[in-house]
Each structure stands twice: as C-alpha cells, then as structure tokens.
Design an enzyme around this catalytic site. Structure first.
Site, short mmCIF file in Angstrom:
data_model
loop_
_atom_site.label_atom_id
_atom_site.label_comp_id
_atom_site.label_asym_id
_atom_site.label_seq_id
_atom_site.Cartn_x
_atom_site.Cartn_y
_atom_site.Cartn_z
N ASP A 158 45.16 58.93 45.51
CA ASP A 158 43.84 58.97 46.43
C ASP A 158 44.20 57.94 47.31
O ASP A 158 44.91 56.95 47.36
CB ASP A 158 42.70 58.52 45.23
CG ASP A 158 41.53 58.12 46.06
OD1 ASP A 158 41.12 59.06 46.75
OD2 ASP A 158 41.04 57.03 45.91
N ASP A 183 41.20 56.08 49.80
CA ASP A 183 40.17 55.16 49.96
C ASP A 183 39.85 54.54 48.60
O ASP A 183 39.70 55.12 47.38
CB ASP A 183 38.77 55.75 50.24
CG ASP A 183 39.19 56.46 51.60
OD1 ASP A 183 39.29 55.76 52.62
OD2 ASP A 183 38.68 57.79 51.56
N GLU A 212 41.56 28.67 40.03
CA GLU A 212 41.81 27.65 39.00
C GLU A 212 43.33 27.30 39.20
O GLU A 212 44.27 27.74 38.35
CB GLU A 212 41.51 28.14 37.76
CG GLU A 212 40.12 28.89 37.59
CD GLU A 212 39.14 28.01 36.88
OE1 GLU A 212 39.47 27.06 36.32
OE2 GLU A 212 37.94 28.64 36.60
N1 RBF Z 1 41.38 32.88 31.65
C1 RBF Z 1 41.19 34.03 31.02
O1 RBF Z 1 40.32 34.42 30.44
N2 RBF Z 1 42.16 34.95 30.71
C2 RBF Z 1 43.52 34.77 31.41
O2 RBF Z 1 44.49 35.46 31.21
C3 RBF Z 1 43.60 33.45 31.95
N3 RBF Z 1 44.80 33.02 32.58
C4 RBF Z 1 44.86 31.97 33.00
C5 RBF Z 1 46.36 31.34 33.70
C6 RBF Z 1 46.65 30.29 34.12
C7 RBF Z 1 47.93 29.78 34.46
C8 RBF Z 1 45.46 29.39 34.11
C9 RBF Z 1 45.57 27.84 34.86
C10 RBF Z 1 44.32 29.56 33.53
C11 RBF Z 1 44.05 30.91 33.09
N4 RBF Z 1 42.72 31.34 32.64
C12 RBF Z 1 42.47 32.52 32.25
C13 RBF Z 1 41.63 30.42 32.87
C14 RBF Z 1 40.94 29.58 31.82
O3 RBF Z 1 40.10 30.38 31.33
C15 RBF Z 1 40.28 28.77 33.06
O4 RBF Z 1 41.03 27.89 33.75
C16 RBF Z 1 39.23 27.84 32.12
O5 RBF Z 1 38.28 28.86 31.63
C17 RBF Z 1 38.60 26.69 33.12
O6 RBF Z 1 37.51 27.15 33.75
MG MG Z 2 38.97 23.45 36.55
#
Ligand code: RBF
Ligand code: MG
Ligand code: ADP
EC number: 3.1.3.102
Length: 379
Positions: free
Chosen positions: A17, A19, A312
């Site tokens: 597809d 769009d 983050e």
């Molecule tokens: N949060 C998720 O819910 N799923 C993820 O797969 C996930 N992977 C992350 C990978 C890295 C390298 C970092 C630094 C954060 C990740 N987080 C992930 C975010 C994490 O939940 C978040 O940094 C905290 O909730 C702080 O707000």
């Molecule tokens: Mg933070």
C-alpha cells in the site's frame, strides 16, 4: 494472531500500500484539513484520522463533509480539497524504512506491486517525488482501475494477476484496517504496520502486526533478509535533538533503577511523529560534563501505557548528581528494537540492561563511534 510455522505460507512477491505505509500522507492531509476546516469555523480533530485511514477518496471526503456538517456537497469539497492537496504533494515524506525496503526487495529481484485506494493518477504523482521508486514496481494499480476499493480484495487480486502470481504467494504490507481486510480476503499473507498509535487491537486478522517498517523481517515470509543490521543494531540517518533536561514521570530511577534524562516533547513534535517509537542509541553531550554513550526509548512505554510519546535517554555513565535544566544534546545513530510490554517489572529492567550492552558495544564500531566528536554535542 501469527500462524504456526507449519501453516505459514512462503511469499514470492510483495503487494504494498502507499499512503500511510510507504509515505506519510496523513501529515499533509491533516495540515490542509486543519486550515480548510477553520474557514468554516470548525476545528480539525486528529481523531478523525482513524475514520479516514485506508478509505477511498470518495469515502474519506463523505466522512469529513458529514462529520463536520459542512455546508457543501462532497463534490464541492473535493473540488476545493484536491487542488490544495496537489500543491502539497511534494511535501509528503517517505516513512522510516520505506526506501530501504523498496530498494532491498528490488535489489533481490522480488516482484513488487503498488496497490492503493487512491487513484492511479494520484499514485503516479505522489511517487514521482521519490526518486527511483516508480521503476521498482512492476505493477501499479489504483482503486479507479477495479470495481471496488479496499476492503474489497479486488485491488490485490488484480495486482497478483498482473504479477502472474497466485494470491496465496503474495505478502501484503498495509497500514490500514480496510487494507488488511482486503489482503486477507484476497487470500494473501498480510503484515500490518499501523499508521496510528495504540491501534494494534484492531488488526487481529493480520498475520503479523509490526511497529514500523524497520521491524520487518522478510526472511520470516520466505523473502531475502536485510543485510544492513550490524551487531544487533540498525544504522539510521543520524538524528540530532537537544534541549534542557526536564522532569519526567519520576519513576526512571525510583521504579526501575534506570534514570532517564527526559527532553521536552513539545519542542520536537514533528521529529517525534517522524520517528517510530522504539529503542535507539547514540551519543549524549552535556556542555560542562562531556560526551557519553546513550541508549533511549521513544514512545508510549507500553508497560506503563503512557498517553504521551516521550523521549527517555539513559546516559551510560555514573553521575554523582542530577542535571535537570542543563542543555542535553543527542545524536541518535542506530535502532535496536520496538518498544514492548513485559510480564513483570524485572523483565522490563532486564531487557533495558540488555539494550545497554548492545548499545555500549555497537558505539565502539567506527561507523557509530565517529559521531562522538560531532560539534553539535557540546556546542
Ligand atoms: N518501556 C516500556 O514500556 N517498554 C520498553 O520496551 C522500554 N524499553 C526501554 C529501553 C530503554 C533503553 C530505556 C532507557 C527505557 C525503556 N522503557 C521501556 C521506558 C521506561 O519504561 C521509562 O524509561 C520509564 O518508565 C521512566 O519513565
Ligand atoms: Mg526520566
Ligand atoms: P524523571 O522522571 O524526572 O526523568 P528519573 O528518575 O528518570 O526522573 O531521573 C532522571 C534524572 O536523573 C535526569 O534528569 C538527570 O538529572 C539525572 N541522572 C543522573 N544520572 C543519569 C543518567 N545516567 N542518565 C540520565 N539521567 C541521569
């Protein structure tokens, strides 16, 4: 959702597809509608996007005229909308991974058809702004060339016929629900790449739902694998963002033991839309402290089900103090994986530590290490 291996059909060609799957048409359409509707004193509500994704032009126009109670007919709306849209067609960007996918399949001689609910003429105009794309497709077909658009299977059946393939041998790649239904009704294998966030639950009939084209693994479907992954990372066009470190949800260090120096998302709204959610890595610079390796997530943190897409970055260094308010510069050089949900906090934390190891190792490779000296980081 995904079929067991014994049942899985292997594909020998791809029907794709346009769009929302290869190009970000919605971005330009939303911009136009926002301005257009304000003339009628109405406000474009992004939520409408869900209703028009994957629809034929006529259906989409009808939905807008009805939902907004516009004092004009569908024909009048179209005659005003299309010139505005045509004038902006050159601004429609390719989606992340689209160019890479098209070149990869074409380079390996995999036959490809472009099958879209938009008209043949519009498809041709839209792809003319993307160099080399037209020649990669042996078949291009629009909804004006079949009796019914998606979700009817007509477009995909006709595309398969023109490629001289059995529909069962075709891999359909689609962002919309009508498109996925059309692919399944045609008897093809269907991969969904939803263009709107948090909609995975609507795509239950797809054989697989992926987060972005970066996550496509062609070898799962009998097609040649990508060869550009290096040590579990995918190089991307380097992306530079920076700004003062702001307060996040206050759970990085507290809940996970992993501090993340959040950047304001308001300042990067456009970049955030352009980059798929996922785990990335690169280099981080703090003017008075130096340059550090960095691994980060962008997205809605499925484990916490945030309502906002956040950035983050975890700087891979032990700091003795916080640095809220300091200017943080990032160069994002590679992709690791899509964001995921986890059965427990421990498994989320373990995965993030695994990401850290992948990033630390990869950043020593010359192709990633060279960005450490980029003046943007400390300027
Ligand atoms: N949060 C998720 O819910 N799923 C993820 O797969 C996930 N992977 C992350 C990978 C890295 C390298 C970092 C630094 C954060 C990740 N987080 C992930 C975010 C994490 O939940 C978040 O940094 C905290 O909730 C702080 O707000
Ligand atoms: Mg933070
Ligand atoms: P918030 O939710 O406010 O972002 P966190 O618990 O995620 O809080 O902590 C992030 C803060 O911790 C950053 O803003 C920064 O000031 C500080 N910090 C200390 N060490 C690091 C690190 N290695 N990486 C990122 N931030 C760090």
């Amino acid at each position: 959702m995904s079929m067991s291996n014994s049942l899985k059909k292997l594909s020998s060609c791809v029907l794709i597809d346009l769009d929302g799957t290869l190009i970000n048409t919605d971005g330009v359409v939303s911009d136009i509608l926002r301005k257009y509707l304000s003339k009628y004193g109405k406000q474009w509500d992004g939520r409408e996007a869900l209703k028009i994704v994957g629809k034929t032009p006529l259906e989409a126009a009808t939905t807008i005229v009805e939902d907004y109670g516009l004092p004009c007919g569908v024909d009048e709306f179209n005659s005003e909308f299309y010139p505005l849209f045509s004038a902006q067609m050159d601004k429609i960007k390719s989606l992340p991974g689209a160019n890479r996918l098209i070149r990869h399949l074409n380079g390996h001689g995999v036959p490809m058809a472009l099958a879209s609910n938009s008209s043949r003429a519009n498809i041709e105009s839209k792809i003319s702004y993307h160099q080399g794309w037209k020649d990669c497709f042996s078949v291009i077909i629009g909804s004006d060339e079949v009796s019914k658009g998606k979700p009817s299977p007509d477009l995909f059946l006709e595309a398969a016929r023109k490629l001289n393939k059995d529909p069962g041998e075709c891999l359909v790649i689609e962002d919309s629900v009508p498109g996925v239904l059309a692919g399944k009704a045609a008897g093809a294998t269907v991969i969904a790449v939803p263009s709107l966030p948090k909609q995975t639950h609507l795509y239950t009939s797809a054989d697989e739902v992926i987060n972005s084209l970066l996550d496509l693994k062609p070898e799962k479907w009998g097609l040649p694998p990508f060869q550009d992954w290096i040590e579990n990372t995918l190089p991307i066009d380097p992306w530079r963002i920076g700004g003062p470190v702001i307060k996040g949800f206050g759970r990085g260090s507290k809940v996970l033991g992993i501090p993340t120096a959040n950047l304001s998302t308001k300042d990067y709204a456009e970049e955030l839309v352009e980059h798929p959610s996922g785990v990335y890595f690169g280099w981080a610079g703090l003017a008075t402290r130096g340059v550090f390796k960095m691994v980060m997530s962008i997205g809605w943190n499925p484990y916490f089900n945030n309502t906002e897409k956040t950035i983050e970055p975890w700087l891979l260094h032990d700091f003795t103090e916080d640095f809220y308010g300091e200017e943080l510069r990032l160069i994002i050089v590679g992709y690791i994986r899509p964001e995921a949900n986890f059965p427990s906090l421990e498994s989320l934390v373990a995965k993030i530590h695994e990401d850290r190891e992948v990033a630390e190792k990869a950043l020593d490779l010359p192709s990633y290490a060279k960005f450490k000296d980029d003046p943007y980081l400390t300027k």
